[in-house]
Design a protein around this motif. Structure first.
Motif, PDB file in Angstrom:
ATOM      1  N   THR A   1      13.414   3.501  -5.193  1.00  0.00           N
ATOM      2  CA  THR A   1      14.518   4.789  -5.234  1.00  0.00           C
ATOM      3  C   THR A   1      14.822   5.921  -4.661  1.00  0.00           C
ATOM      4  OG1 THR A   1      14.406   3.694  -7.244  1.00  0.00           O
ATOM      5  CG2 THR A   1      15.850   5.566  -7.379  1.00  0.00           C
ATOM      6  N   GLY A   2      15.509   6.932  -4.156  1.00  0.00           N
ATOM      7  CA  GLY A   2      15.454   7.984  -3.665  1.00  0.00           C
ATOM      8  C   GLY A   2      15.583   7.376  -2.363  1.00  0.00           C
ATOM      9  N   PHE A   3      15.567   5.853  -1.266  1.00  0.00           N
ATOM     10  CA  PHE A   3      15.797   5.661   0.303  1.00  0.00           C
ATOM     11  C   PHE A   3      16.509   4.923   0.009  1.00  0.00           C
ATOM     12  CE2 PHE A   3      11.344   7.635  -0.538  1.00  0.00           C
ATOM     13  CZ  PHE A   3      11.249   9.270   1.181  1.00  0.00           C
ATOM     14  N   ASP A   4      17.149   5.762   1.163  1.00  0.00           N
ATOM     15  CA  ASP A   4      18.277   3.881   1.756  1.00  0.00           C
ATOM     16  C   ASP A   4      17.499   2.949   2.208  1.00  0.00           C
ATOM     17  OD1 ASP A   4      20.406   1.963   2.609  1.00  0.00           O
ATOM     18  OD2 ASP A   4      19.552   3.575   4.888  1.00  0.00           O
ATOM     19  N   HIS A   5      17.221   1.736   2.050  1.00  0.00           N
ATOM     20  CA  HIS A   5      16.133   0.660   1.699  1.00  0.00           C
ATOM     21  C   HIS A   5      17.671  -0.524   0.961  1.00  0.00           C
ATOM     22  CE1 HIS A   5      16.000   1.037  -2.803  1.00  0.00           C
ATOM     23  NE2 HIS A   5      15.728  -0.298  -2.717  1.00  0.00           N
ATOM     24  N   GLU A   6      16.811  -1.762   1.620  1.00  0.00           N
ATOM     25  CA  GLU A   6      17.144  -2.728   1.808  1.00  0.00           C
ATOM     26  C   GLU A   6      16.230  -4.147   1.928  1.00  0.00           C
ATOM     27  OE1 GLU A   6      20.167  -6.200   3.946  1.00  0.00           O
ATOM     28  OE2 GLU A   6      19.925  -4.636   4.686  1.00  0.00           O
ATOM     29  N   PRO A   7      15.708  -5.028   1.376  1.00  0.00           N
ATOM     30  CA  PRO A   7      15.080  -5.686   1.200  1.00  0.00           C
ATOM     31  C   PRO A   7      14.923  -6.712   1.812  1.00  0.00           C
ATOM     32  CG  PRO A   7      15.146  -4.763  -0.727  1.00  0.00           C
ATOM     33  CD  PRO A   7      16.475  -4.461  -0.842  1.00  0.00           C
ATOM     34  N   LEU A   8      13.545  -7.316   2.282  1.00  0.00           N
ATOM     35  CA  LEU A   8      13.935  -8.456   3.503  1.00  0.00           C
ATOM     36  C   LEU A   8      12.365  -9.310   2.973  1.00  0.00           C
ATOM     37  CD1 LEU A   8      16.396  -7.733   6.606  1.00  0.00           C
ATOM     38  CD2 LEU A   8      17.670  -8.609   4.820  1.00  0.00           C
TER      39      LEU A   8
ATOM     40  N   GLY B   1       0.866  -1.376  -0.077  1.00  0.00           N
ATOM     41  CA  GLY B   1      -0.090   0.104  -0.001  1.00  0.00           C
ATOM     42  C   GLY B   1       0.545   1.048   0.413  1.00  0.00           C
ATOM     43  N   ARG B   2       0.091   2.244  -0.165  1.00  0.00           N
ATOM     44  CA  ARG B   2       1.078   3.545  -0.398  1.00  0.00           C
ATOM     45  C   ARG B   2       1.219   4.084   1.387  1.00  0.00           C
ATOM     46  NH1 ARG B   2       3.577   5.811  -3.640  1.00  0.00           N
ATOM     47  NH2 ARG B   2       3.119   7.704  -2.243  1.00  0.00           N
ATOM     48  N   LEU B   3       0.421   3.816   2.453  1.00  0.00           N
ATOM     49  CA  LEU B   3       1.638   4.206   3.574  1.00  0.00           C
ATOM     50  C   LEU B   3       2.682   4.177   3.848  1.00  0.00           C
ATOM     51  CD1 LEU B   3       0.004   5.441   6.109  1.00  0.00           C
ATOM     52  CD2 LEU B   3      -0.127   3.451   7.097  1.00  0.00           C
ATOM     53  N   PRO B   4       3.350   3.380   3.418  1.00  0.00           N
ATOM     54  CA  PRO B   4       4.826   3.673   4.448  1.00  0.00           C
ATOM     55  C   PRO B   4       5.206   5.122   3.303  1.00  0.00           C
ATOM     56  CG  PRO B   4       4.117   1.248   3.561  1.00  0.00           C
ATOM     57  CD  PRO B   4       3.096   1.952   3.608  1.00  0.00           C
ATOM     58  N   HIS B   5       5.020   4.742   2.229  1.00  0.00           N
ATOM     59  CA  HIS B   5       5.387   6.058   1.728  1.00  0.00           C
ATOM     60  C   HIS B   5       4.847   7.463   1.767  1.00  0.00           C
ATOM     61  CE1 HIS B   5       7.330   3.501  -2.264  1.00  0.00           C
ATOM     62  NE2 HIS B   5       5.889   2.993  -1.594  1.00  0.00           N
ATOM     63  N   HIS B   6       2.972   7.466   2.262  1.00  0.00           N
ATOM     64  CA  HIS B   6       3.662   8.856   3.069  1.00  0.00           C
ATOM     65  C   HIS B   6       4.631   8.814   4.431  1.00  0.00           C
ATOM     66  CE1 HIS B   6       0.067   9.668   0.875  1.00  0.00           C
ATOM     67  NE2 HIS B   6      -0.568   9.024   1.074  1.00  0.00           N
ATOM     68  N   VAL B   7       4.383   7.860   5.322  1.00  0.00           N
ATOM     69  CA  VAL B   7       4.722   7.227   6.146  1.00  0.00           C
ATOM     70  C   VAL B   7       6.787   8.196   5.966  1.00  0.00           C
ATOM     71  CG1 VAL B   7       6.157   6.684   8.220  1.00  0.00           C
ATOM     72  CG2 VAL B   7       3.868   6.364   7.238  1.00  0.00           C
ATOM     73  N   ALA B   8       7.209   7.808   4.659  1.00  0.00           N
ATOM     74  CA  ALA B   8       9.023   8.093   4.540  1.00  0.00           C
ATOM     75  C   ALA B   8       8.295   9.340   4.052  1.00  0.00           C
ATOM     76  CB  ALA B   8       9.280   7.427   3.709  1.00  0.00           C
ATOM     77  N   GLU B   9       7.873  10.131   3.372  1.00  0.00           N
ATOM     78  CA  GLU B   9       8.281  11.459   2.901  1.00  0.00           C
ATOM     79  C   GLU B   9       8.049  12.598   3.716  1.00  0.00           C
ATOM     80  OE1 GLU B   9       9.117  12.090   0.411  1.00  0.00           O
ATOM     81  OE2 GLU B   9       9.120  10.976  -0.883  1.00  0.00           O
TER      82      GLU B   9
ATOM     83  N   ALA C   1       5.284  -5.577   0.091  1.00  0.00           N
ATOM     84  CA  ALA C   1       6.151  -4.252  -0.516  1.00  0.00           C
ATOM     85  C   ALA C   1       5.609  -3.900  -1.786  1.00  0.00           C
ATOM     86  CB  ALA C   1       7.788  -3.695  -0.036  1.00  0.00           C
ATOM     87  N   ASP C   2       4.768  -2.830  -2.085  1.00  0.00           N
ATOM     88  CA  ASP C   2       4.960  -2.244  -3.674  1.00  0.00           C
ATOM     89  C   ASP C   2       5.672  -0.857  -3.739  1.00  0.00           C
ATOM     90  OD1 ASP C   2       2.946  -1.126  -2.213  1.00  0.00           O
ATOM     91  OD2 ASP C   2       1.673  -2.489  -2.615  1.00  0.00           O
ATOM     92  N   GLY C   3       5.654  -0.773  -4.766  1.00  0.00           N
ATOM     93  CA  GLY C   3       6.341   0.828  -5.439  1.00  0.00           C
ATOM     94  C   GLY C   3       7.332   1.150  -5.409  1.00  0.00           C
ATOM     95  N   ASP C   4       8.398   1.838  -5.346  1.00  0.00           N
ATOM     96  CA  ASP C   4       9.581   2.111  -5.922  1.00  0.00           C
ATOM     97  C   ASP C   4      10.148   3.384  -4.800  1.00  0.00           C
ATOM     98  OD1 ASP C   4      11.862   2.950  -7.234  1.00  0.00           O
ATOM     99  OD2 ASP C   4      10.962   4.729  -8.733  1.00  0.00           O
TER     100      ASP C   4
END
Length: 292
Positions: A53-60, A22-30, A48-51
């Motif tokens: 890019t532009g955030f330090d991230h590591e899929p687990l 969903g979109r909620l994690p992106h809202h929180v990150a911004e 997780a879905d969405g892009d």
């Protein structure tokens, strides 16, 4: 009236966001970035879905506690937000434990096999905090998402809707106390659907089908109510409503949607209000005590 908390101020450590769907994690990150944070994102593989890019991230993967602990230590994480939907609970056979975690494995396996969602979430929070990071709520980072008391939009509930709100609120409270779900639907003052593991949208689709079959009155509209479970840890899995919830409620022939003020999230607020107003549905926040 439920008051919104003030946004959390950054600390010396780093904020991590464990992101589901969903979109909620992106809202929180911004929002975290705007507040001066440099958030580290862990998008959950397969959820997780969405892009990012532009955030330090590591899929687990869900259940990779060894990887999560390693990532936290490498980046100096001291706070964690759990954000977004997770459709599948971890399979205990796929868990990657740390050495201290091994001593907790019997309880973890029992919880995954027998516990409700709230029980599992509390266990996950406990495990994360055992890695040295403090779990905080989405509302601590983005308090503007919290629903307020009263109508949220141009439409207000009428007397018939108020009777449905009372019935559905009582059912949602009982359902939550059993750690099963957060939502209930009442039509004509009668509870017709309870939310289970399938989620809110599937429950709404079920009601739409029952109305089409004539098993629920199509003349009476009805209301969806979503409340926190009475025993819920509000740092995770707050009830939420987005534009799709409003659209699905309309497809089910409902008059509106009610959430718990101060303890539920309104996602994409402008779009939610615009959709509700356009379709003639109400969206409102209530305080649980007023429905007792």
């Amino acid at each position: 009236m439920a008051a919104r908390p003030e946004p959390m101020t950054p600390t010396g450590g780093r904020l991590a966001i464990i992101a589901g769907g969903g979109r909620l994690p992106h809202h929180v990150a911004e929002a975290a970035r705007e507040a001066g944070e440099d958030p580290f994102i862990i998008p959950l593989t397969g959820e997780a879905d969405g892009d990012w890019t532009g955030f330090d991230h590591e899929p687990l993967f869900v259940g990779d506690f060894a990887g999560v602990t390693r990532a936290f230590r490498a980046r100096g994480v001291d706070r964690v937000v759990l954000s977004g939907g997770v459709r599948r609970r971890p399979d205990w056979r796929g868990i990657r434990p740390t050495i201290p975690f091994l001593f907790r494995m019997p309880r973890v396996v029992s919880t995954l096999l027998k516990g409700g969602d709230d029980t599992v979430l509390k266990m996950v929070i406990d495990l994360i905090e055992s890695a040295g990071a403090r779990v905080v709520g989405v509302q601590d980072i983005l308090p503007s998402l919290l629903a307020e008391t009263g109508p949220i939009g141009a439409v207000s509930p009428d007397d018939a809707a108020l009777a449905d709100i009372r019935a559905a609120s009582e059912a949602a409270t009982a359902l939550g106390r059993l750690d099963i779900g957060q939502g209930a639907i009442a039509v004509g003052g009668r509870v017709v659907a309870l939310e289970g593991p399938e989620g809110t949208d599937a429950m709404l689709a079920r009601v739409a089908g029952l109305k089409a079959e004539g098993r629920i009155s199509a003349r009476r509209r009805g209301v969806l109510v979503k409340l926190c479970k009475p025993q819920q840890d509000v740092r995770a899995d707050l009830p939420s409503v987005g534009p799709a919830t409003i659209e699905n409620a309309h497809a089910a022939g409902l008059a509106g949607v009610v959430v718990e003020a101060g303890r539920a999230l309104v996602l994409d607020r402008r779009a939610v209000i615009g959709t509700a107003d356009r379709l003639g549905l109400f969206l409102a926040g209530i305080e649980r005590e007023t429905m007792a």
